[in-house]
Design a protein around this motif. Structure first.
Motif, PDB file in Angstrom:
ATOM      1  N   ASN A  70      -7.366  -7.108  -3.429  1.00  0.00           N
ATOM      2  CA  ASN A  70      -7.244  -6.251  -2.258  1.00  0.00           C
ATOM      3  C   ASN A  70      -7.466  -4.766  -2.534  1.00  0.00           C
ATOM      4  O   ASN A  70      -7.736  -4.006  -1.602  1.00  0.00           O
ATOM      5  N   CYS A  71      -7.333  -4.360  -3.777  1.00  0.00           N
ATOM      6  CA  CYS A  71      -7.531  -2.947  -4.144  1.00  0.00           C
ATOM      7  C   CYS A  71      -8.393  -2.885  -5.400  1.00  0.00           C
ATOM      8  O   CYS A  71      -7.940  -2.386  -6.451  1.00  0.00           O
ATOM      9  N   HIS A 122       0.828  -1.210   0.000  1.00  0.00           N
ATOM     10  CA  HIS A 122       0.000   0.000   0.000  1.00  0.00           C
ATOM     11  C   HIS A 122       0.861   1.259   0.000  1.00  0.00           C
ATOM     12  O   HIS A 122       0.514   2.259  -0.639  1.00  0.00           O
ATOM     13  N   ILE A 146       2.006   1.824  -3.549  1.00  0.00           N
ATOM     14  CA  ILE A 146       0.887   2.334  -4.349  1.00  0.00           C
ATOM     15  C   ILE A 146       0.677   3.823  -4.073  1.00  0.00           C
ATOM     16  O   ILE A 146       0.473   4.628  -4.991  1.00  0.00           O
ATOM     17  N   LYS A 147       0.764   4.217  -2.793  1.00  0.00           N
ATOM     18  CA  LYS A 147       0.602   5.622  -2.426  1.00  0.00           C
ATOM     19  C   LYS A 147       1.720   6.471  -3.041  1.00  0.00           C
ATOM     20  O   LYS A 147       1.478   7.556  -3.577  1.00  0.00           O
ATOM     21  N   ILE A 173      -3.622  -7.121  -6.332  1.00  0.00           N
ATOM     22  CA  ILE A 173      -4.267  -5.815  -6.461  1.00  0.00           C
ATOM     23  C   ILE A 173      -5.753  -5.973  -6.768  1.00  0.00           C
ATOM     24  O   ILE A 173      -6.604  -5.274  -6.195  1.00  0.00           O
ATOM     25  N   GLN A 174      -6.087  -6.914  -7.638  1.00  0.00           N
ATOM     26  CA  GLN A 174      -7.502  -7.120  -7.958  1.00  0.00           C
ATOM     27  C   GLN A 174      -8.307  -7.561  -6.740  1.00  0.00           C
ATOM     28  O   GLN A 174      -9.451  -7.153  -6.551  1.00  0.00           O
ATOM     29  N   GLN A 194       0.876   6.896  -6.725  1.00  0.00           N
ATOM     30  CA  GLN A 194      -0.223   7.820  -6.972  1.00  0.00           C
ATOM     31  C   GLN A 194       0.203   9.263  -6.760  1.00  0.00           C
ATOM     32  O   GLN A 194      -0.255  10.169  -7.455  1.00  0.00           O
ATOM     33  N   SER A 214     -10.633  -1.063  -6.470  1.00  0.00           N
ATOM     34  CA  SER A 214     -10.953   0.248  -7.056  1.00  0.00           C
ATOM     35  C   SER A 214      -9.857   0.747  -7.997  1.00  0.00           C
ATOM     36  O   SER A 214     -10.086   1.669  -8.790  1.00  0.00           O
ATOM     37  N   LEU A 215      -8.662   0.148  -7.904  1.00  0.00           N
ATOM     38  CA  LEU A 215      -7.570   0.572  -8.776  1.00  0.00           C
ATOM     39  C   LEU A 215      -7.786   0.032 -10.189  1.00  0.00           C
ATOM     40  O   LEU A 215      -8.162  -1.129 -10.376  1.00  0.00           O
TER      41      LEU A 215
END
Length: 297
Positions: free
Chosen positions: A110-111, A81, A84-85, A107-108, A88, A113-114
């Motif tokens: 756990n995240c 994470h 990822i931050k 990622i699919q 971004q 929305s990405l």
């Protein structure tokens, strides 16, 4: 957990031990993640790395983009994470690259929305080594014909790259660059530098290679290494145009050399170049090592 820019340092030859240690436990599948690629292309990609709690994080910068790569290492959600931050916060169109299958799945799951987008231009072509070494059946009929024509016109000897023929290898690469006018084109200029790094640090990088010498004079070379325990990756494949078909001979000889040790051969991506894509597709890949990027909405 916070990862900061000052935690990263430019990649250097001594960092290979970090990659070897992490990749031994967490094997990779995409050629862009290899130490050899990152080190040899570092003047182009300005690659920096950070090791954080057992995870390897890679950052790249060119004139057209800045991006991080998803960490490689143990399952560490905080590190994932945090990266990822960081990505971004770059504010780039494609700030995070995802090159390994498990990373995409994580990622699919756990995240969700990405938004991850595939980049077909940088999918690696992965072939069965036994198929490349034998070229069986109708699918390879035209390639076999061209290969036989080359062998009739240009009988060749095959050797491994060693210290004893390294000077000839360097001379071959100089000729290749002169014929391709490397210094006129930005990407070829960077490739010239990358190949130079590869041969100058050949043993330190654990590279191997094969040379083809038609009619007694070196005319082609491949440089490769282990990607993971079941796969070898061919980083460079260069031939002079004096004997048409030399690339087909390089391909099959490399496969014959590797087939007993590796089930697969990764021949990297086509970078979206139409002629290169057609050439790689003609050899009928078994599968692709895919690349995705985070679309920063």
């Amino acid at each position: 957990m916070k990862i900061q820019e000052e935690d990263f340092h430019p990649i250097e030859i001594g960092d290979k031990k970090i990659f070897d240690r992490i990749y031994r436990d967490y094997p990779i599948h995409h050629s862009e993640n290899t130490f050899g690629t990152l080190f040899c292309w570092r003047s182009y990609g300005n690659y920096k790395i950070c090791e954080h709690e057992g995870c390897l994080i890679i950052k790249g910068e060119t004139e057209s983009y800045h991006s991080y790569r998803f960490p490689i290492g143990p399952m560490n959600p905080d590190c994932f994470h945090a990266t990822i931050k960081l990505a971004q916060d770059l504010g780039e169109q494609a700030p995070l690259l995802v090159l390994e299958p498990w990373q995409y799945r994580w990622i699919q799951e756990n995240c969700p929305s990405l938004v991850l987008k595939p980049d077909r231009n940088f999918f690696d072509y992965v072939y069965r080594s036994d198929i490349l070494a034998s070229l069986p059946g109708q699918d390879f009929l035209s390639i076999r014909k061209q290969l036989n024509k080359f062998r009739r016109k240009c009988p060749s000897t095959v050797e491994l790259v060693t210290e004893s023929n390294m000077d000839e290898v360097k001379e071959l690469l100089i000729k290749w660059c002169q014929q391709r006018e490397c210094d006129k084109y930005t990407i070829l200029k960077h490739e010239k530098t990358a190949i130079s790094e590869a041969v100058n640090h050949f043993d330190q990088l654990d590279f191997s290679g094969i040379t083809i010498s038609p009619k007694g004079e070196m005319g082609g070379i491949t440089i490769f290494e282990e990607l993971n325990p079941s796969t070898a990756v061919v980083h460079y494949e260069k031939g002079l145009p004096d004997c048409e078909g030399i690339y087909k001979e390089l391909n099959i000889q490399t496969a014959m050399h590797l087939k007993d040790r590796y089930k697969y051969i990764n021949r990297e991506s086509d970078m979206g170049i139409p002629g290169l894509r057609e050439s790689k597709e003609r050899y009928h890949p078994d599968h692709f090592a895919e690349l995705y990027y985070l679309e920063n909405l």
